[in-house]
Motif scaffolding. Structure first.
Motif, PDB file in Angstrom:
ATOM      1  N   UNK A 333       3.685   5.059 -17.043  1.00  0.00           N
ATOM      2  CA  UNK A 333       2.684   5.851 -17.765  1.00  0.00           C
ATOM      3  C   UNK A 333       1.325   5.173 -17.698  1.00  0.00           C
ATOM      4  N   UNK A 334       1.304   3.864 -17.908  1.00  0.00           N
ATOM      5  CA  UNK A 334       0.035   3.124 -17.901  1.00  0.00           C
ATOM      6  C   UNK A 334      -0.651   3.221 -16.542  1.00  0.00           C
ATOM      7  N   UNK A 335       0.132   3.127 -15.475  1.00  0.00           N
ATOM      8  CA  UNK A 335      -0.435   3.182 -14.126  1.00  0.00           C
ATOM      9  C   UNK A 335      -1.115   4.533 -13.878  1.00  0.00           C
ATOM     10  N   UNK A 336      -0.435   5.605 -14.266  1.00  0.00           N
ATOM     11  CA  UNK A 336      -0.989   6.943 -14.049  1.00  0.00           C
ATOM     12  C   UNK A 336      -2.119   7.247 -15.024  1.00  0.00           C
ATOM     13  N   UNK A 337      -2.073   6.647 -16.202  1.00  0.00           N
ATOM     14  CA  UNK A 337      -3.155   6.844 -17.162  1.00  0.00           C
ATOM     15  C   UNK A 337      -4.441   6.184 -16.680  1.00  0.00           C
ATOM     16  N   UNK A 338      -4.299   5.044 -16.005  1.00  0.00           N
ATOM     17  CA  UNK A 338      -5.473   4.287 -15.567  1.00  0.00           C
ATOM     18  C   UNK A 338      -6.182   4.914 -14.376  1.00  0.00           C
ATOM     19  N   UNK A 394      -1.585   0.706  -3.359  1.00  0.00           N
ATOM     20  CA  UNK A 394      -1.185  -0.651  -2.968  1.00  0.00           C
ATOM     21  C   UNK A 394      -0.025  -1.156  -3.816  1.00  0.00           C
ATOM     22  N   UNK A 395      -0.074  -0.918  -5.109  1.00  0.00           N
ATOM     23  CA  UNK A 395       1.005  -1.363  -6.004  1.00  0.00           C
ATOM     24  C   UNK A 395       1.427  -0.187  -6.868  1.00  0.00           C
ATOM     25  N   UNK A 396       2.665   0.174  -6.726  1.00  0.00           N
ATOM     26  CA  UNK A 396       3.201   1.306  -7.488  1.00  0.00           C
ATOM     27  C   UNK A 396       4.323   0.788  -8.377  1.00  0.00           C
ATOM     28  N   UNK A 397       4.333   1.155  -9.675  1.00  0.00           N
ATOM     29  CA  UNK A 397       5.416   0.720 -10.571  1.00  0.00           C
ATOM     30  C   UNK A 397       6.783   1.142 -10.041  1.00  0.00           C
ATOM     31  N   UNK A 398       7.796   0.407 -10.470  1.00  0.00           N
ATOM     32  CA  UNK A 398       9.142   0.620  -9.941  1.00  0.00           C
ATOM     33  C   UNK A 398       9.618   2.057 -10.057  1.00  0.00           C
ATOM     34  N   UNK A 399       9.363   2.698 -11.183  1.00  0.00           N
ATOM     35  CA  UNK A 399       9.879   4.054 -11.389  1.00  0.00           C
ATOM     36  C   UNK A 399       9.179   5.093 -10.530  1.00  0.00           C
TER      37      UNK A 399
END
Length: 872
Positions: A333-338, A394-399
C-alpha cells in the motif's frame, strides 16, 4: 433447509407412463423442487408446483388427473431457467434439475407409449450455485462441511465458482469465530451432529458420507493422490470434513466432474479472532439490517475487479496476527501510495478486467461458453499489461512482484484473440463466435450457408453453357430439392444428355436432377448443421487449451486480484488521508486523530465535519483501560467502535483513518456496543448482553482489545451497577487487556482511585443558552452528569414530561448521598403533582391577558400571580 437425501411420501395410485417416471424421479429428489424437463419448459407438479408458483409469482395450472383430483402444474421456460433458479435459491429452496437424456426420436422407436428418458443431472443449493447471475461478483460462494472430533472443530469449505478449497481447524469453543471469516452460503454436517445457525443455509447429511475411509477414496478421485497426508490432511477430523464436503458435491452434481484446486490448509492461530457479535456490532461487511451499503466494506472498497473485491472482503473478514505478513501488505500500500502516477496507471489497466477465476471455473465445469473464452483472453491481456508496467519499476514490494505471464499464456491469448469475434454469445449453440479465416472447414460451411444463391447461380451458368440451353433454370422443388427446369421444347434434348434424369413433367416444362446438383443441394441443406458442429468442435479445442493452462491462469488471477486490492487500499489512503500503522510485538495502543470511516463519510455527504479523537490504552509499560462516560448522542458509541475498526483495518493490511496509530498486535477483538435480543431463542436483551459479556470475560487475554458499552443496563439499578463493577474489575485484574468500558454508572469513576490501569475519560458537553451542545470530543476525567433530560427534550418528548423529569431529577440528586446511589427513591409525594384545577386556573388567567394593552405595572402583577400559582 432441504436435505437432498430425504424422501417425501411417494405419489401412489395409477399413473400414466410419464407421471410414473416423474414420480420415480421425484422420489430421488427428496424435498427438493423438481424441475422436470419437457421440451422447451421445466415443469413442476403436485406440491412442488404450488410452492414454486407462489415463490415465483407464476400461474398455477392443471394437467390431467390423479385419483380423481386435477394435478397442479406450473412451468418455466428453459431459456429463462437461471432467473427463476435465482429467486428460488434466494428464497431458501433446493432445486433438482431433471433433463432429457435421450433423443425423443429414439423413444418413438421403442413404441408410441414410450417416454423419453430423464434423470437428475444436478441439485442446486445455496452453496453449489455457479451461474454468474446467481452470484455476487465481489463475494465468495462457499459450501462448507463441519466435523467435530475430541473437542476440535474442522471445517472444509469449497467455492465451486472458483474451485478454491480451504480447510480450517480450531478448538470447538471457537467454532463461532471460525465460520464468519469463511463467508459461507451453506453449511453441512452429519445428521445428529451440532449444526450451527447463522447467515447461511444449514443442511444435514448422511453420517456415512463423513467416514474417514470414504474420504480417502474421494480425495484420490478428486486430486489423484493415494495418501491424504500428501495434501497436509493428517487429522481424522479434517478427513471427515473433506469427505462430507466431497460427498455432498457428488450428490448435488450427479456424477458431473467438478474441478477443485488442492486444499489450502489453514488454522485460526494466524487470524484475529472476531466473534459474530463483534462483527455485527462493527458492521464490517453488512449493516445490522443486512445491507452491504453502509457497511465498513462498502465505505472502503475501491477495487475495480470482482476478484479484487472478493480478496478485500476476505482480508477484512479475517485480519491477520502475523506482524510480518501484515507489514508486507502495508509495504504494498505504501509503495502505491507514494507514486500516484503508477497507481493511476494500474487503476486504468485494472478497469474492466474480467473475473478470470469464475470464467475458468465455468469452463472446467462444462457450463461455460464463448464469452468465457473471451474473458480469459482479456484477463491474460490485463496480466501482460500489468507485468509490462511493473517491470519498469526498480524495486517492487513482494506482494506486487512475481507477476509473470509466460510464453504459454501469451500464446493461448494470441490464439483466442485470432479465433474469437468481438461480440461473443453466452452459449455455443448461438453460433457466430469464430472469426472468418480461423478454420477452413467452418469457413466452407458458412460460405455455403450464407452464399447458397451465389453457388446455385454459378451451377446454373455452368449447366447452360454445357447444354447450350439458354433458358435453363435451377429451381427448388419441395420433393426433389434443387433441380434443373427447362421448357417442353428442350425436354427431349436434355433427356438425351448424360447425367440428367427426368423426374417430373409438367404442362409447359420438365424438371431434371443431376448428381452434382443433388450433392450441392445436400451440402447446402447440411451447411447449417456442419457449421454448428464445426464451431462446437473448435470451441472444445479452445476450451481444452484453456483448462490445460488452469494452474497458470489461477496464479495470474491471484496476482491481478492482489494488485487490485493493494491499489484500492492505496487509493483509499490517498483520498481519505489514512496513515500507516506502526506495529509492535507488545501491547501498545496509541491513536492520534482517530476517525470512524463510515460515520465520517456519512457526515461528509451532509456537508458536516467529523471530530477526530485520540485514544491511549498503554502507559509505556502496561495495557490500560478507559472508563468512558458522557451522555448519549455525544459520540460515545462512535468513539468506541472507531478504535475497534482501526484494529481491524490495520491488521487486515490497510492504512487507517488517523493521524498516527501505534499498535501492538491484537489476538482477539471484542466489541459489544448497542442492545439486541434473540426472542426466537427465548433470550431477552439483558440475557443476550450477559451471554456475550460472559464470553468476553472468559476469553479475553492481555493481548486482546475489549469494547464494552453499558454493561448491566437491562436490570435493576443495584444489580446492573454491581455487574458492571465486577466485570470492570475482572478485565483490569484478571484479563489485564486493553479496553474501553462505557457506562452511565458514574459511581464507577471512583474505581480509578483503586485500579491503577483504569483511566476515566468523558465526552465533552457544553451548555449554552439553556441548551446542551455535544462537542464530540473525548477529554480526560469523568462526566459530571448524563444530560438524559436534555437528550429527551432533543428527542421530542412532550415539554410537560421533560419539565416533570427535571423536577424529579433535582429531587433525587438533592436527596442522594454524595457519590452514592439513592437509598430510597421518594417518587410519590416528594414533588407534589399540580392539581388539574390549578392548571385550569393558570390557563384561564393566561387566556385573559392581552400583552399589547397591559401597562408595565399590570404586566408585573400578572407575572407575580402566575408565579404564586406555579408554586402553590
Amino acid at each position: 433447509m432441504t436435505k437432498p437425501t430425504e424422501h417425501p411420501p411417494k405419489i401412489a395410485g395409477k399413473l400414466t407412463p410419464m407421471m410414473a417416471q416423474y414420480a420415480r424421479i421425484k422420489s430421488e429428489a427428496g424435498d427438493a423442487l423438481l424441475f422436470y424437463r419437457m421440451g422447451d419448459f421445466y415443469e413442476l407438479f403436485f406440491s412442488d408446483a404450488e410452492k414454486a408458483a407462489e415463490a415465483l409469482s407464476i400461474t398455477l395450472t392443471k394437467r390431467g388427473h390423479h385419483e380423481g383430483e386435477a394435478i397442479p402444474m406450473c412451468g418455466v421456460p428453459v431459456h429463462a431457467r437461471d432467473g427463476y433458479l435465482e429467486k428460488l435459491v434466494r428464497g431458501g429452496f433446493t432445486v433438482a434439475i431433471a433433463e432429457q437424456t435421450e433423443d425423443p426420436a429414439e423413444a418413438k422407436k421403442r413404441g408410441a407409449k414410450s417416454v423419453v428418458e430423464r434423470q437428475i443431472v444436478r441439485i442446486v443449493t445455496p452453496g453449489t450455485v455457479t451461474e454468474e447471475n446467481l452470484l455476487d461478483p465481489k463475494s465468495p460462494a462457499r459450501l462448507a462441511a463441519l466435523s467435530v472430533v475430541d473437542g476440535k472443530a474442522f471445517i472444509a469449505a469449497a467455492d465451486l465458482s472458483t474451485g478454491e478449497v480451504l480447510v480450517e481447524e480450531g478448538p470447538e469453543g471457537r467454532l463461532g469465530d471460525m465460520l464468519p471469516p469463511l463467508q459461507i452460503r451453506e453449511l453441512i454436517a452429519a445428521e445428529g451432529e451440532r449444526l450451527l445457525q447463522g447467515a447461511f443455509a444449514a443442511t444435514e447429511a448422511d453420517p456415512r458420507s463423513f467416514s474417514v475411509e470414504a474420504a480417502k477414496g474421494r480425495i484420490e478421485a478428486f486430486w489423484g493422490v493415494n495418501e491424504p497426508s500428501g495434501l497436509g490432511l493428517t487429522e481424522g477430523g479434517a478427513l471427515r470434513a473433506i469427505g462430507g464436503l466431497l460427498s455432498y458435491i457428488e450428490l448435488t452434481h450427479a456424477g458431473e466432474s467438478i474441478p477443485l484446486r488442492m486444499p489450502r490448509i489453514g488454522g485460526q492461530s494466524d487470524k484475529l479472532a472476531i466473534d459474530e457479535a463483534t462483527r455485527r456490532s462493527l458492521e464490517l461487511t453488512e449493516t445490522g439490517e443486512g445491507s452491504y451499503k453502509g457497511s465498513l466494506l462498502h465505505t472502503i472498497d475501491r477495487t475495480r475487479t470482482a476478484a479484487g473485491g472478493r480478496m478485500l472482503r476476505g482480508w477484512l473478514a479475517a485480519p491477520l496476527t502475523d506482524r510480518r505478513a501484515i507489514e508486507e501488505r502495508h509495504d504494498g500500500v505504501a509503495y502505491l501510495l507514494s507514486d500516484h502516477t503508477l497507481r493511476d496507471e494500474l487503476i486504468s489497466l485494472l478497469k474492466g478486467s474480467p473475473d478470470l477465476e469464475r470464467a475458468l471455473a465455468r469452463l472446467r465445469l462444462e457450463r461455460g461458453g464463448p464469452s468465457d473464452l473471451g474473458l480469459v483472453q482479456r484477463a491474460v491481456a490485463t496480466g501482460e499489461a500489468l507485468q509490462a508496467r511493473l517491470r519498469l519499476e526498480h524495486t517492487v514490494p513482494d506482494l506486487l512482484a512475481g507477476l509473470n505471464v509466460g510464453d504459454r499464456l501469451q500464446g493461448l491469448a494470441a490464439t483466442l484473440l485470432s479465433a474469437l469475434t468481438d461480440e461473443l454469445p453466452l452459449r455455443v449453440s448461438d453460433g457466430g463466435f469464430l472469426r472468418a479465416g480461423f478454420d477452413a472447414a467452418l469457413d466452407e460451411a458458412v460460405s455455403l450457408q450464407k452464399n447458397a444463391r451465389q453457388h446455385l447461380a454459378a451451377e446454373e451458368a455452368r449447366l447452360r453453357e454445357a447444354t447450350g440451353i439458354k433458358s435453363l433454370r435451377v429451381k427448388h422443388d419441395k420433393t426433389l430439392g434443387y433441380c434443373v427446369e427447362v421448357g417442353k421444347a428442350h425436354a427431349d434434348r436434355l433427356a438425351s444428355q448424360e447425367g440428367f434424369t427426368q423426374r417430373r413433367t409438367m404442362t409447359t416444362a420438365a424438371r431434371f436432377v443431376t448428381d452434382d446438383l443433388t450433392a450441392l443441394s445436400q451440402r447446402i441443406a447440411d451447411a447449417e448443421g456442419e457449421a454448428a458442429a464445426r464451431e462446437a468442435a473448435v470451441f472444445r479445442e479452445l476450451k481444452e487449451a484453456v483448462t490445460d493452462a488452469a494452474e497458470e491462469l489461477l496464479d495470474l488471477a491471484g496476482h491481478i486480484a492482489r494488485t487490485d486490492t493493494l491499489t484500492s487500499l492505496a487509493e483509499l489512503a490517498a483520498e481519505e488521508d489514512f496513515a500507516r500503522p506502526a506495529l509492535t510485538d507488545g501491547t501498545e495502543f496509541a491513536v492520534e486523530g482517530g476517525r470512524h470511516p463510515v460515520v465520517e463519510a456519512a457526515l461528509r455527504r451532509e456537508g458536516k465535519a467529523f471530530v477526530p479523537n485520540g485514544c491511549s490504552l498503554f502507559d509505556g509499560e502496561d495495557a490500560e483501560l478507559q472508563l468512558v462516560t458522557g451522555p448519549n448522542m455525544a459520540g460515545k458509541s462512535t468513539y468506541l467502535r472507531q478504535n475497534a475498526i482501526l484494529v481491524v483495518l490495520a491488521q487486515a493490511g490497510s492504512f487507517v483513518p488517523a493521524s498516527s496509530f501505534r499498535l501492538g498486535i491484537v489476538d482477539r477483538l471484542f466489541s459489544r456496543v448497542g442492545a439486541s435480543d434473540d426472542l426466537a431463542r427465548g433470550r431477552s436483551t439483558f440475557m443476550v448482553e450477559m451471554v456475550e459479556t460472559a464470553a468476553i470475560l472468559h476469553q479475553a487475554t492481555c493481548r486482546s482489545l475489549v469494547i464494552l458499552d453499558e454493561v448491566g443496563r437491562g436490570t435493576a439499578t443495584f444489580d446492573g451497577l454491581s455487574i458492571a463493577w465486577a466485570a470492570l474489575e475482572h478485565l483490569h485484574t484478571e484479563s489485564r487487556c486493553r479496553g474501553l468500558f462505557a457506562t452511565h454508572y458514574h459511581e464507577l469513576t471512583r474505581l480509578a482511585e483503586e485500579l491503577p490501569r483504569l483511566h476515566p475519560v468523558a465526552m465533552a458537553v457544553r451548555e449554552w443558552r439553556g441548551k446542551v451542545v455535544f462537542l464530540h470530543e473525548v477529554k480526560p476525567g469523568a462526566a459530571d452528569r448524563s444530560y438524559g433530560v436534555a437528550v429527551a427534550r432533543l428527542a421530542g418528548l412532550p415539554e410537560s414530561v421533560v419539565k416533570r423529569a427535571g423536577q424529579l431529577l433535582k429531587l433525587l440528586e438533592d436527596q442522594s448521598p454524595a457519590g452514592g446511589l439513592v437509598a430510597d427513591l421518594p417518587l410519590f409525594g416528594a414533588v407534589p403533582h399540580q392539581p388539574e384545577s390549578e392548571r385550569d386556573e393558570v390557563r384561564a388567567m393566561l387566556d385573559g391577558l392581552d400583552p399589547d394593552d397591559m401597562s408595565p405595572r399590570e404586566a408585573h402583577e400578572a407575572l407575580c400571580r402566575l408565579k404564586d400559582l406555579s408554586q402553590s
